[in-house]
Design a protein around this motif. Structure first.
Motif, PDB file in Angstrom:
ATOM      1  N   PRO A 101      -7.377   6.971   4.017  1.00 13.00           N
ATOM      2  CA  PRO A 101      -7.283   5.560   4.375  1.00 13.00           C
ATOM      3  C   PRO A 101      -6.099   5.314   5.293  1.00 13.00           C
ATOM      4  CG  PRO A 101      -6.510   5.911   2.131  1.00 13.00           C
ATOM      5  CD  PRO A 101      -7.072   7.218   2.599  1.00 13.00           C
ATOM      6  N   GLU A 102      -6.192   4.256   6.102  1.00  8.33           N
ATOM      7  CA  GLU A 102      -5.143   3.915   7.057  1.00  8.33           C
ATOM      8  C   GLU A 102      -4.591   2.537   6.727  1.00  8.33           C
ATOM      9  OE1 GLU A 102      -4.585   3.186  11.905  1.00  8.33           O
ATOM     10  OE2 GLU A 102      -6.536   3.749  11.051  1.00  8.33           O
ATOM     11  N   ALA A 103      -3.276   2.381   6.833  1.00 11.34           N
ATOM     12  CA  ALA A 103      -2.633   1.094   6.575  1.00 11.34           C
ATOM     13  C   ALA A 103      -2.267   0.415   7.886  1.00 11.34           C
ATOM     14  CB  ALA A 103      -1.381   1.287   5.721  1.00 11.34           C
ATOM     15  N   SER A 104      -2.452  -0.898   7.933  1.00 13.15           N
ATOM     16  CA  SER A 104      -2.023  -1.687   9.082  1.00 13.15           C
ATOM     17  C   SER A 104      -0.507  -1.867   9.037  1.00 13.15           C
ATOM     18  CB  SER A 104      -2.686  -3.064   9.040  1.00 13.15           C
ATOM     19  OG  SER A 104      -2.119  -3.841   7.983  1.00 13.15           O
ATOM     20  N   ASN A 105       0.041  -2.483  10.064  1.00 13.62           N
ATOM     21  CA  ASN A 105       1.411  -2.967   9.962  1.00 13.62           C
ATOM     22  C   ASN A 105       1.426  -4.129   8.965  1.00 13.62           C
ATOM     23  OD1 ASN A 105       2.650  -1.247  11.867  1.00 13.62           O
ATOM     24  ND2 ASN A 105       1.879  -2.508  13.553  1.00 13.62           N
ATOM     25  N   PRO A 106       2.439  -4.216   8.117  1.00 14.72           N
ATOM     26  CA  PRO A 106       2.488  -5.319   7.151  1.00 14.72           C
ATOM     27  C   PRO A 106       2.601  -6.670   7.840  1.00 14.72           C
ATOM     28  CG  PRO A 106       4.023  -3.566   6.548  1.00 14.72           C
ATOM     29  CD  PRO A 106       3.552  -3.270   7.942  1.00 14.72           C
ATOM     30  N   GLY A 107       2.043  -7.686   7.194  1.00 17.38           N
ATOM     31  CA  GLY A 107       2.202  -9.063   7.639  1.00 17.38           C
ATOM     32  C   GLY A 107       2.953  -9.848   6.574  1.00 17.38           C
ATOM     33  N   GLU A 108       3.386 -11.032   6.928  1.00 17.33           N
ATOM     34  CA  GLU A 108       4.142 -11.846   5.975  1.00 17.33           C
ATOM     35  C   GLU A 108       3.589 -13.261   5.917  1.00 17.33           C
ATOM     36  OE1 GLU A 108       8.724 -13.237   4.826  1.00 17.33           O
ATOM     37  OE2 GLU A 108       8.341 -12.132   6.697  1.00 17.33           O
TER      38      GLU A 108
ATOM     39  N   ARG B 141       3.805   0.565   3.789  1.00 17.28           N
ATOM     40  CA  ARG B 141       2.509   1.150   4.138  1.00 17.28           C
ATOM     41  C   ARG B 141       2.178   2.326   3.221  1.00 17.28           C
ATOM     42  NH1 ARG B 141       2.284   3.305   9.377  1.00 17.28           N
ATOM     43  NH2 ARG B 141       0.085   2.786   9.617  1.00 17.28           N
ATOM     44  N   GLU B 142       3.163   3.156   2.935  1.00 19.68           N
ATOM     45  CA  GLU B 142       2.957   4.315   2.067  1.00 19.68           C
ATOM     46  C   GLU B 142       2.607   3.881   0.647  1.00 19.68           C
ATOM     47  OE1 GLU B 142       5.555   8.068   0.251  1.00 19.68           O
ATOM     48  OE2 GLU B 142       6.304   6.969   1.989  1.00 19.68           O
ATOM     49  N   VAL B 143       3.339   2.905   0.120  1.00 23.94           N
ATOM     50  CA  VAL B 143       3.071   2.405  -1.228  1.00 23.94           C
ATOM     51  C   VAL B 143       1.674   1.793  -1.307  1.00 23.94           C
ATOM     52  CG1 VAL B 143       3.706   0.573  -2.863  1.00 23.94           C
ATOM     53  CG2 VAL B 143       5.463   2.074  -1.930  1.00 23.94           C
ATOM     54  N   CYS B 144       1.272   1.065  -0.266  1.00 26.17           N
ATOM     55  CA  CYS B 144      -0.040   0.404  -0.277  1.00 26.17           C
ATOM     56  C   CYS B 144      -1.188   1.412  -0.270  1.00 26.17           C
ATOM     57  CB  CYS B 144      -0.149  -0.551   0.911  1.00 26.17           C
ATOM     58  SG  CYS B 144       0.901  -2.015   0.749  1.00 26.17           S
ATOM     59  N   VAL B 145      -1.070   2.464   0.507  1.00 27.81           N
ATOM     60  CA  VAL B 145      -2.106   3.505   0.517  1.00 27.81           C
ATOM     61  C   VAL B 145      -2.198   4.166  -0.856  1.00 27.81           C
ATOM     62  CG1 VAL B 145      -2.719   5.774   1.433  1.00 27.81           C
ATOM     63  CG2 VAL B 145      -2.062   3.940   2.996  1.00 27.81           C
ATOM     64  N   LYS B 146      -1.061   4.441  -1.473  1.00 25.13           N
ATOM     65  CA  LYS B 146      -1.061   5.061  -2.803  1.00 25.13           C
ATOM     66  C   LYS B 146      -1.694   4.136  -3.846  1.00 25.13           C
ATOM     67  CE  LYS B 146       2.902   8.165  -2.201  1.00 25.13           C
ATOM     68  NZ  LYS B 146       4.300   8.465  -2.613  1.00 25.13           N
ATOM     69  N   ALA B 147      -1.422   2.841  -3.740  1.00 26.55           N
ATOM     70  CA  ALA B 147      -2.016   1.880  -4.660  1.00 26.55           C
ATOM     71  C   ALA B 147      -3.535   1.817  -4.475  1.00 26.55           C
ATOM     72  CB  ALA B 147      -1.398   0.498  -4.438  1.00 26.55           C
ATOM     73  N   TYR B 148      -3.979   1.801  -3.251  1.00 26.52           N
ATOM     74  CA  TYR B 148      -5.406   1.789  -2.892  1.00 26.52           C
ATOM     75  C   TYR B 148      -6.117   3.002  -3.512  1.00 26.52           C
ATOM     76  CZ  TYR B 148      -9.272   1.851   0.658  1.00 26.52           C
ATOM     77  OH  TYR B 148     -10.480   1.876   1.337  1.00 26.52           O
ATOM     78  N   GLN B 149      -5.489   4.151  -3.408  1.00 25.17           N
ATOM     79  CA  GLN B 149      -6.079   5.366  -3.951  1.00 25.17           C
ATOM     80  C   GLN B 149      -6.018   5.387  -5.480  1.00 25.17           C
ATOM     81  OE1 GLN B 149      -3.576   7.966  -1.556  1.00 25.17           O
ATOM     82  NE2 GLN B 149      -5.340   8.612  -0.334  1.00 25.17           N
TER      83      GLN B 149
ATOM     84  N   ALA C 254      -3.102  -4.394   5.126  1.00 25.26           N
ATOM     85  CA  ALA C 254      -4.542  -4.140   5.165  1.00 25.26           C
ATOM     86  C   ALA C 254      -4.805  -2.637   5.168  1.00 25.26           C
ATOM     87  CB  ALA C 254      -5.158  -4.788   6.402  1.00 25.26           C
ATOM     88  N   ILE C 255      -5.720  -2.203   4.312  1.00 25.32           N
ATOM     89  CA  ILE C 255      -6.090  -0.788   4.226  1.00 25.32           C
ATOM     90  C   ILE C 255      -7.537  -0.633   4.681  1.00 25.32           C
ATOM     91  CG2 ILE C 255      -6.173   1.263   2.774  1.00 25.32           C
ATOM     92  CD1 ILE C 255      -3.403   0.036   2.944  1.00 25.32           C
TER      93      ILE C 255
ATOM     94  N   PHE D 187     -12.270  -0.706   2.343  1.00 23.48           N
ATOM     95  CA  PHE D 187     -11.238  -1.651   2.768  1.00 23.48           C
ATOM     96  C   PHE D 187     -10.690  -2.427   1.573  1.00 23.48           C
ATOM     97  CE2 PHE D 187     -14.788  -4.323   2.218  1.00 23.48           C
ATOM     98  CZ  PHE D 187     -14.489  -5.678   2.448  1.00 23.48           C
ATOM     99  N   SER D 188      -9.448  -2.840   1.686  1.00 25.20           N
ATOM    100  CA  SER D 188      -8.804  -3.711   0.702  1.00 25.20           C
ATOM    101  C   SER D 188      -7.550  -4.300   1.336  1.00 25.20           C
ATOM    102  CB  SER D 188      -8.408  -2.948  -0.574  1.00 25.20           C
ATOM    103  OG  SER D 188      -9.533  -2.550  -1.323  1.00 25.20           O
ATOM    104  N   ARG D 189      -7.029  -5.333   0.698  1.00 25.64           N
ATOM    105  CA  ARG D 189      -5.741  -5.893   1.095  1.00 25.64           C
ATOM    106  C   ARG D 189      -4.795  -5.794  -0.095  1.00 25.64           C
ATOM    107  NH1 ARG D 189      -6.469 -11.255   1.104  1.00 25.64           N
ATOM    108  NH2 ARG D 189      -5.060 -11.493  -0.663  1.00 25.64           N
TER     109      ARG D 189
END
Length: 361
Positions: free
Chosen positions: A228-235, A274-282, A221-222, A289-291
């Protein structure tokens, strides 16, 4: 005491994800901080009529018919029966899929010039289209699966033999611009192929065919913008009776999945995700917000599957669960999103909309 802000919660919509939207909006209406905000629930029927409803309901047609006031100086809504006008201070679109998550509603709200929760026109449209999103993510140097893309007019050119040669077996066939696993099929042999193609084109003019990844289903979750801030990943741990994370597995069958928040990952792997997700969001110009949904393989490889700019807020939705794990309650999360919308709207006012020139007219 400051005056409550009126929040128009838009839900329903002309989408195959209409029912999911109703469930998400019901939770937002229930948990919104009513000490700070006054919710107005506005449902959009499956055929596109807008109604002011008494709370969130699947029976949207029972509400009072609304018209939209597109005057940017005095925008709002009008009860068609009486002509009475209503103004919203913020609009919260809780619309999943077509006409709600693809930039259409976002463009309308921008024309009304009202603060809006979530990603704007550009980020919504490119994130919704799986083909465009994958191309941009790939161009940004982010990891995506191998894929092929076709338009409806190219249907005769789609060959099982060619796809198998390029991507191997099995592979996934998806409608380009839908969510919730609608229009998605897993193809294991030629007998599955024609049906999968027809199913994808049933809901969209374009489709995506991509290699099947054997791996763990990870989500992140971003929240926020600068930065932007990333949550801890979930599965998402899927019951073995399902071939992949289908619509029924997501929303119908309570025994279909186990949700682990946070996911059982090593610190290094979690930080990389988390790093990859923030980069994708940007990279996809997401806002507020996004998932981000990913696959994690046994050898530690990460593949971005897709980004949801209006993730679900149902009782089984990962987005609020992942922030709850970080100590952010459902109510506080909704308040944060509304605050972000106003902050971003206020910042946008710095942009000049007039240009003084020597042009005569």
């Amino acid at each position: 005491m400051s005056k409550k802000k009126k929040v128009a919660i838009l839900y329903g919509g002309r989408s195959v994800e209409h029912g999911v939207s109703v469930n998400s909006a019901r939770n937002i209406y229930e948990y919104i901080d009513k000490e700070r905000f006054e919710p107005l629930t506005i449902g959009i029927t499956k055929t596109g009529q807008w109604h002011l409803t008494n709370g969130v309901t699947k029976d949207i047609e029972q509400g009072k018919a609304l018209g939209l006031i597109l005057d940017a100086q005095h925008p709002g809504f009008m009860l068609l029966s009486s002509g009475d006008r209503m103004k919203a201070d913020i609009i919260f679109p809780v619309l999943h899929g077509t006409d709600g998550e693809d930039g259409s509603i976002q463009g309308l709200i921008r024309a009304m010039d009202i603060p809006m929760v979530g990603t704007g026109v550009l980020g919504s449209s490119i994130s919704m289209n799986k083909i465009v999103a994958k191309k941009l993510l790939k161009a940004a140097g982010l990891p995506v699966t191998r894929f092929l893309a076709y338009h409806y007019t190219e249907q005769a050119e789609i060959s099982f033999k060619d796809v198998k040669k390029e991507l191997g077996l099995p592979f996934m066939v998806k409608s380009a611009s839908l969510g919730s696993s609608v229009g998605v099929s897993k193809v294991k042999n030629e007998a599955d192929f024609d049906k999968a193609i027809a199913e994808a084109f049933r809901y969209d003019d374009s489709l995506l065919i991509e290699e099947f990844i054997t791996g763990r289903e990870i989500e992140c979750a971003i929240l926020g913008n600068n930065p932007p801030e990333a949550s801890n990943p979930g599965e998402i741990v899927i019951n073995k009776k399902y071939e992949f994370y289908t619509f029924d597995a997501k929303y119908v069958d309570p025994e279909a999945v186990r949700i682990d928040v946070p996911a059982d990952l090593g610190k290094k792997s979690a930080e990389k995700i988390r790093e990859v997700c923030v980069k994708a969001y940007q990279a996809l110009h997401c806002e507020d917000f996004s998932r981000v949904d990913l696959f994690l393989t046994e050898d530690g490889s990460i593949y971005i599957n897709e980004i949801n700019t209006i993730p679900g807020f149902t009782n089984s939705s990962m987005y609020p669960m992942m922030w709850k794990e970080r100590g952010v309650s459902f109510t506080d999360l909704i308040s944060k999103l509304l605050d972000l919308a106003e902050e971003r709207y206020d910042r946008s006012k710095r942009i000049e909309r007039e240009f003084n020139s020597s042009l005569k007219f």
